[in-house]
Write a protein that holds these residues in place. Structure first.
Motif, mmCIF file in Angstrom:
data_model
loop_
_atom_site.group_PDB
_atom_site.id
_atom_site.type_symbol
_atom_site.label_atom_id
_atom_site.label_comp_id
_atom_site.label_asym_id
_atom_site.label_seq_id
_atom_site.Cartn_x
_atom_site.Cartn_y
_atom_site.Cartn_z
ATOM 1 N N LEU A 159 13.616 -28.038 -40.315
ATOM 2 C CA LEU A 159 14.852 -28.633 -40.615
ATOM 3 C C LEU A 159 15.090 -29.358 -42.061
ATOM 4 C CD1 LEU A 159 15.101 -30.358 -37.008
ATOM 5 C CD2 LEU A 159 16.394 -28.403 -37.870
ATOM 6 N N GLY A 160 13.812 -30.198 -42.245
ATOM 7 C CA GLY A 160 13.914 -30.633 -43.719
ATOM 8 C C GLY A 160 14.335 -29.487 -44.883
ATOM 9 N N ILE A 161 13.598 -28.436 -44.454
ATOM 10 C CA ILE A 161 13.782 -27.236 -45.617
ATOM 11 C C ILE A 161 15.330 -26.706 -45.487
ATOM 12 C CG2 ILE A 161 13.286 -24.685 -46.062
ATOM 13 C CD1 ILE A 161 10.393 -25.596 -45.218
ATOM 14 N N TRP A 162 15.832 -26.630 -44.313
ATOM 15 C CA TRP A 162 17.119 -26.348 -44.186
ATOM 16 C C TRP A 162 18.187 -27.199 -44.873
ATOM 17 C CZ3 TRP A 162 17.903 -23.775 -38.743
ATOM 18 C CH2 TRP A 162 17.102 -22.615 -38.926
ATOM 19 N N SER A 163 17.842 -28.625 -44.820
ATOM 20 C CA SER A 163 18.948 -29.541 -45.284
ATOM 21 C C SER A 163 18.919 -29.578 -46.818
ATOM 22 C CB SER A 163 18.233 -30.857 -45.026
ATOM 23 O OG SER A 163 17.099 -31.574 -45.619
ATOM 24 N N LEU A 164 18.148 -28.690 -47.463
ATOM 25 C CA LEU A 164 17.923 -28.963 -48.882
ATOM 26 C C LEU A 164 18.790 -27.523 -49.540
ATOM 27 C CD1 LEU A 164 14.195 -29.235 -49.361
ATOM 28 C CD2 LEU A 164 16.045 -30.928 -49.930
ATOM 29 N N LEU B 40 9.070 -28.199 -36.463
ATOM 30 C CA LEU B 40 10.578 -28.261 -36.458
ATOM 31 C C LEU B 40 10.958 -29.183 -37.612
ATOM 32 C CD1 LEU B 40 13.086 -27.277 -34.868
ATOM 33 C CD2 LEU B 40 12.637 -29.202 -33.613
ATOM 34 N N ALA B 41 10.250 -30.287 -37.632
ATOM 35 C CA ALA B 41 10.803 -31.142 -38.447
ATOM 36 C C ALA B 41 10.653 -30.775 -39.907
ATOM 37 C CB ALA B 41 10.171 -32.529 -38.395
ATOM 38 N N ALA B 42 9.715 -29.975 -40.345
ATOM 39 C CA ALA B 42 9.520 -29.291 -41.531
ATOM 40 C C ALA B 42 10.656 -28.267 -41.932
ATOM 41 C CB ALA B 42 7.903 -28.702 -41.589
ATOM 42 N N HIS C 271 22.235 -32.006 -40.587
ATOM 43 C CA HIS C 271 21.013 -32.259 -40.651
ATOM 44 C C HIS C 271 20.512 -33.440 -40.335
ATOM 45 C CE1 HIS C 271 21.304 -28.395 -43.055
ATOM 46 N NE2 HIS C 271 22.045 -28.991 -43.797
ATOM 47 N N ARG D 213 18.624 -22.621 -45.591
ATOM 48 C CA ARG D 213 19.463 -22.484 -44.599
ATOM 49 C C ARG D 213 19.973 -20.754 -44.658
ATOM 50 N NH1 ARG D 213 24.723 -25.774 -42.997
ATOM 51 N NH2 ARG D 213 24.827 -24.512 -41.357
ATOM 52 N N ALA E 271 12.175 -35.955 -45.234
ATOM 53 C CA ALA E 271 13.301 -35.098 -45.333
ATOM 54 C C ALA E 271 14.630 -35.848 -45.140
ATOM 55 C CB ALA E 271 13.237 -34.200 -43.902
ATOM 56 N N ALA F 246 10.893 -20.668 -42.796
ATOM 57 C CA ALA F 246 10.187 -21.777 -43.815
ATOM 58 C C ALA F 246 10.023 -20.846 -44.893
ATOM 59 C CB ALA F 246 9.019 -22.391 -43.277
ATOM 60 N N ARG G 261 16.933 -19.001 -51.476
ATOM 61 C CA ARG G 261 17.284 -18.156 -52.604
ATOM 62 C C ARG G 261 17.459 -16.756 -52.298
ATOM 63 N NH1 ARG G 261 12.811 -20.039 -57.258
ATOM 64 N NH2 ARG G 261 13.316 -22.267 -57.405
ATOM 65 N N LEU H 39 7.080 -28.182 -46.554
ATOM 66 C CA LEU H 39 8.390 -29.256 -46.878
ATOM 67 C C LEU H 39 8.269 -29.620 -47.997
ATOM 68 C CD1 LEU H 39 10.814 -30.759 -45.997
ATOM 69 C CD2 LEU H 39 9.238 -32.533 -45.025
ATOM 70 N N ARG I 199 13.602 -27.085 -54.759
ATOM 71 C CA ARG I 199 14.762 -27.959 -54.880
ATOM 72 C C ARG I 199 14.923 -28.603 -56.528
ATOM 73 N NH1 ARG I 199 19.728 -29.688 -52.336
ATOM 74 N NH2 ARG I 199 20.813 -30.744 -53.948
ATOM 75 N N ARG J 153 18.410 -20.842 -34.510
ATOM 76 C CA ARG J 153 18.446 -22.387 -34.150
ATOM 77 C C ARG J 153 17.878 -22.498 -32.450
ATOM 78 N NH1 ARG J 153 20.644 -26.487 -36.612
ATOM 79 N NH2 ARG J 153 21.541 -25.886 -38.782
ATOM 80 N N ILE K 151 13.936 -21.690 -32.825
ATOM 81 C CA ILE K 151 12.782 -22.540 -33.198
ATOM 82 C C ILE K 151 12.822 -23.882 -32.235
ATOM 83 C CG2 ILE K 151 13.432 -21.904 -35.654
ATOM 84 C CD1 ILE K 151 14.962 -24.531 -36.005
ATOM 85 N N LEU L 268 13.983 -36.884 -34.336
ATOM 86 C CA LEU L 268 12.418 -36.740 -34.323
ATOM 87 C C LEU L 268 11.997 -37.944 -35.093
ATOM 88 C CD1 LEU L 268 12.554 -32.955 -35.600
ATOM 89 C CD2 LEU L 268 11.691 -33.861 -33.435
#
Lengths: 121, 482, 236
Positions: free
Chosen positions: C77-82, C73-75, B106, C215, B143, C210, C86, A79, A86, C156, C159, B113
């Protein structure tokens, strides 16, 4: 006892080394590596504690804790790298120089995006 | 079955998070259902603890010390009730706030969580399980905080993530040392075994320092204001009202349960002194803040300071009704701040959305065109200052009495100064809000968004102030000794 | 950073290290004995597996493992939210492509083996999942922008599979009166295998996703100068 102390002591040294590097070095990647080294140090201590002498099976509980800890550390690292990516992308998109505020105490913990990560293009 | 239900406030939001991840198209609907069920299970559990005794269960059927314990006593239940009500308010608000936005997609799984981890921390009885919960909390919070995608938000939350990781590492090393010496991870077993020793002292320092970093205790608060001020409003509310409380709760739990017989007056004084620094510095920066959300974030730094002032008082007070009062007041302060700060941030988010900015000096018309929202800010503000009849008024009253009784008069100066500064920064906002604009037509302009903020702010004043008694009985104490 | 300040930090950290070493040494000298080892090994026959570490991870302390899946999973989801991923790397040359063609199936096969062997020897869901994730990393490095992963909708579901199966089994056991994550006597072995299989797939997909780092995109990435390679998915 001696083996456990040497191994666990090495873990404590790794923890201290990581802590020093985290506080002193500015680039994010170095901070992240430092945190992972700190984590590895703590995991060393757990593994050392699991040792119960030669010929005796080790304590499985610390082993399992370390496996859990590794997955957690991997998740956090992933993360952090994504957030850093980003920031970099934004910096290159706007071609604007970085001016992350480092005000406040312990400014050593602030981050400055570096462009030393592998480019995908 | 009753003890099995201890797991519901953790399992329900987790299931909700999984479903909202898998079915993004109906995420808001699923999210609200999961939030409602989570809140109900939390409140039901609170009711159980209130009606009877502390609940506990060891998962897996292996018993202690092999299995992981989950437990709810009065302290856990009070904070669980806070996370249930505040979480529900935030969820309802978020439906409107994120409507039609890609970010909502998101928001839901990450928020659920986060809620899983919060309830998990409040109910955990195992030191290593707490580490996993704290990491889940830290990752999902960072996040969520970066959801706006702005450069400031991403940078602030990256820093927040790193700081959180450092705190966790320090905590985990403390846990490793404790396991080395005592061979178990369960808090109740450990509290019987721990004796004053160099190792116990080192562990308490490592764990407290790591958690103080996560709780943003001055001077380790530097990461909080940018991270909380740049997040979307529902996330700011969750971070400021709930997430920092988890770390504070854990310090309180460790100091009063696990390390009760090894903490010293000197150590407690240090925590109190840092708390005093937080009150003065946080309030001062809040007074100087140019943006409403930054003001709220610095106010959180100050309010966390008040919570740490309780430590030297609790340490010096001999066991008895007076100490029970102090303990209950500490919990009341934390819970009141949870409601008030959530209401404040949600209302500030509406102001920001309506005005397009949240610069305090230019708020005049924007705030006055939304009477319900401005009223929420005023209510929440009065709880932040500690005006009667809010919950924090009672808490501060008990705290000042405790300072008198234990002869630690110097904390009174800090409390009074902090209260005056809080009054100054709240009235600075309110004086701008009531400008010379024409009076608006109706009180509520956007019910779905304004009502949750208003109810949360109202609870901090009315519910927790006029009816603070339940906190005492939840903790198993007699009524307020005034 | 200022040289003097970093020297000061260095001295302070070194003092901390000395203190910690001293405390650690004196604690080990006391030797508190068995800790949890004897108990964990003693009850191993009841746990349904014969590898003690797997018994701790999936049975004694299964709750930790469930939450660890949630952290993973949280990690992601955080990556996808960005934002979107690339673009990928250039397609592999013939030598690398040929190697990838046999390394990837081998990694998947080895993953399956590690999953099975985890019941009685070192191995298990995380090791197996890490290999699956590595297979995805190799595919992306060889030019497959999506790391061989299916569409976003499928990803989805995949995961959440691990934590989903885990918590549903836990809740079903609670409903049937055994208690959350308390396996009925004799059923532990296959329940653990079921959970581990789901966890392996979820971990593998999560790690690969990841690494992709954004996304997943349904259509061709708009800014990508490179077309993703056509067929490694067919070869899986």
């Amino acid at each position: 006892m001696t083996a456990a102390f040497l191994y666990g002591g090495a873990g404590i040294l790794l923890f201290a080394l990581g802590l020093w590097s985290l506080l002193v070095h500015e680039p994010l990647l170095r901070k992240l590596i430092a945190l992972n080294i700190m984590g590895a140090g703590v995991f060393h201590v757990f593994i050392a504690v699991a040792h119960r002498g030669d010929g005796t099976p080790p304590d499985p509980v610390p082993h399992a804790l370390v496996l859990t800890g590794i997955v957690v550390a991997v998740s956090a690292t992933a993360l952090a790298l994504a957030l850093h990516n980003r920031l970099e992308q934004d910096a290159s998109d706007s071609a604007q120089s970085t001016s992350t505020s480092t005000a406040g105490l312990l400014s050593g913990l602030s981050i400055s995006p570096q462009s030393d990560i592998i480019r995908h293009e | 079955m009753t003890t099995d239900s201890l797991i519901l406030p953790i399992a329900l939001p987790l299931l909700g998070a999984l479903l909202t991840t898998a079915l993004p198209r109906i995420a808001p609907l699923l999210g609200v259902i999961a939030a409602t069920l989570t809140a109900l299970s939390g409140l039901w559990l609170t009711g159980q603890v209130w009606g009877g005794d502390a609940l506990n269960i060891v998962l897996g059927g292996w018993g202690l010390p092999l299995g992981i314990g989950v437990a709810a006593d009065g302290l856990s239940a009070s904070l669980l009730a806070m996370s249930s009500l505040v979480g529900l308010g935030i969820s309802v608000y978020a439906v409107g706030y994120f409507a039609g936005s890609d970010r909502g997609l998101h928001f839901w799984p990450l928020w659920l969580l986060l809620w899983t981890a919060l309830n998990g921390v409040f109910l955990a009885a195992d030191l290593f399980n707490l580490y996993v919960m704290l990491e889940l909390l830290g990752l999902s919070a960072a996040a969520l905080g970066a959801l706006t995608g702005s450069r400031e938000a991403v940078a602030a939350n990256l820093r927040y993530l790193l700081v959180g990781l450092l705190g966790s590492m320090s905590y985990l090393l403390g846990v490793a040392l404790i396991y080395t010496a005592y061979g178990t991870l369960d808090i109740s077993l450990l509290s019987e075994r721990i004796e004053p020793s160099a190792l116990a002292a080192t562990s308490v320092v490592l764990m407290t320092a790591g958690l103080a970093l996560k709780a943003a205790l001055f001077p380790l608060h530097f990461w909080l204001p940018p991270a909380h001020a740049n997040a979307p409003a529902p996330v700011s509310a969750a971070l400021s009202a709930l997430v920092v409380k988890a770390a504070f709760y854990l310090i309180l739990r460790l100091w009063t349960d696990l390390f009760a017989n090894i903490t010293t007056t000197g150590a407690a004084f240090i925590l109190g002194a840092l708390g005093a620094g937080a009150i003065l510095w946080g309030s001062w920066r809040a007074l100087r803040a140019e943006r409403l959300k930054l003001l709220a974030a610095y106010s959180t730094v100050a309010q966390i300071g008040y919570l740490f002032l309780f430590f030297p008082l609790l340490q010096a007070m001999p066991p008895g009704p007076a100490r029970d009062d102090l303990f209950a007041a500490c919990v009341l302060m934390a819970v009141t701040h949870g409601f008030a700060k959530a209401g404040f941030f949600l209302a500030a988010g509406l102001v920001q959305k309506n005005a397009g900015h949240d610069r305090i000096d230019e708020l005049g018309g924007a705030a006055q065109s939304m009477p319900a929202t401005t009223f929420s800010i005023a209510l929440a503000g009065s709880a932040l200052i500690g005006l009667p009849p809010s919950g924090s008024f009672i808490a501060k009253w008990v705290m000042m009495r405790g300072a008198f009784e234990t002869g630690q008069w110097w904390w009174l100066i800090v409390i009074v100064t902090g209260t005056l500064l809080a009054a100054a920064y709240i009235f600075r906002v309110l004086s701008r809000a009531f400008g010379q604009e024409p009076t608006p037509r109706c009180f509520v302009t956007d019910a779905r968004a304004e009502i949750p903020a208003l109810l949360l702010a109202l609870s901090s004043v009315a519910l927790l102030g006029l009816a603070a008694g339940p906190i005492w009985s939840l903790l198993g104490f007699e009524g307020v000794q005034t | 950073m200022n040289r003097d300040l970093s020297l000061l930090i260095g001295i302070l950290v070194a003092l901390l290290a000395v203190l910690l070493l001293g405390v650690f040494h004196s604690t080990l000298a006391l030797d508190p004995g068995q800790r949890l080892a004897s108990l964990a090994l003693e009850r191993l026959p009841e746990s349904g597996v014969s590898n003690p570490v797997t018994a701790v991870l999936l049975n004694y302390r299964a709750y930790d493992t469930l939450l660890e899946l949630a952290v993973l999973l949280a990690a992601l989801l955080g990556i996808w939210s960005l934002g979107p991923a690339r673009p990928g790397f250039q397609p592999a040359g013939p030598a690398l492509a040929a190697m990838v063609d046999w390394v990837v199936p081998l990694a998947i096969l080895t993953g399956g083996y590690l999953l099975w062997v985890g019941g009685h020897a070192p191995g298990g869901a995380f090791q197996a999942g890490a290999l699956l994730g590595a297979a995805g990393v190799i595919l992306r490095l060889a030019g497959n922008a999506g790391a061989g992963l299916p569409s976003e909708a499928w990803q989805r579901w995949l995961i959440v599979l691990g934590a989903g199966v885990f918590s549903l089994i836990g809740l079903l056991l609670a409903l049937t009166g055994y208690g959350f994550l308390s396996y009925p006597p004799g059923q532990a072995k296959w329940l653990i295998l079921l959970i581990e299989t789901a966890a392996t797939i979820a971990i593998g997909v999560t790690l690969a996703a990841a690494y992709v780092g954004g996304r997943p995109q349904m259509a061709q990435p708009p800014r990508s100068p490179l077309a993703p390679m056509a067929d490694p998915e067919a070869k899986r």
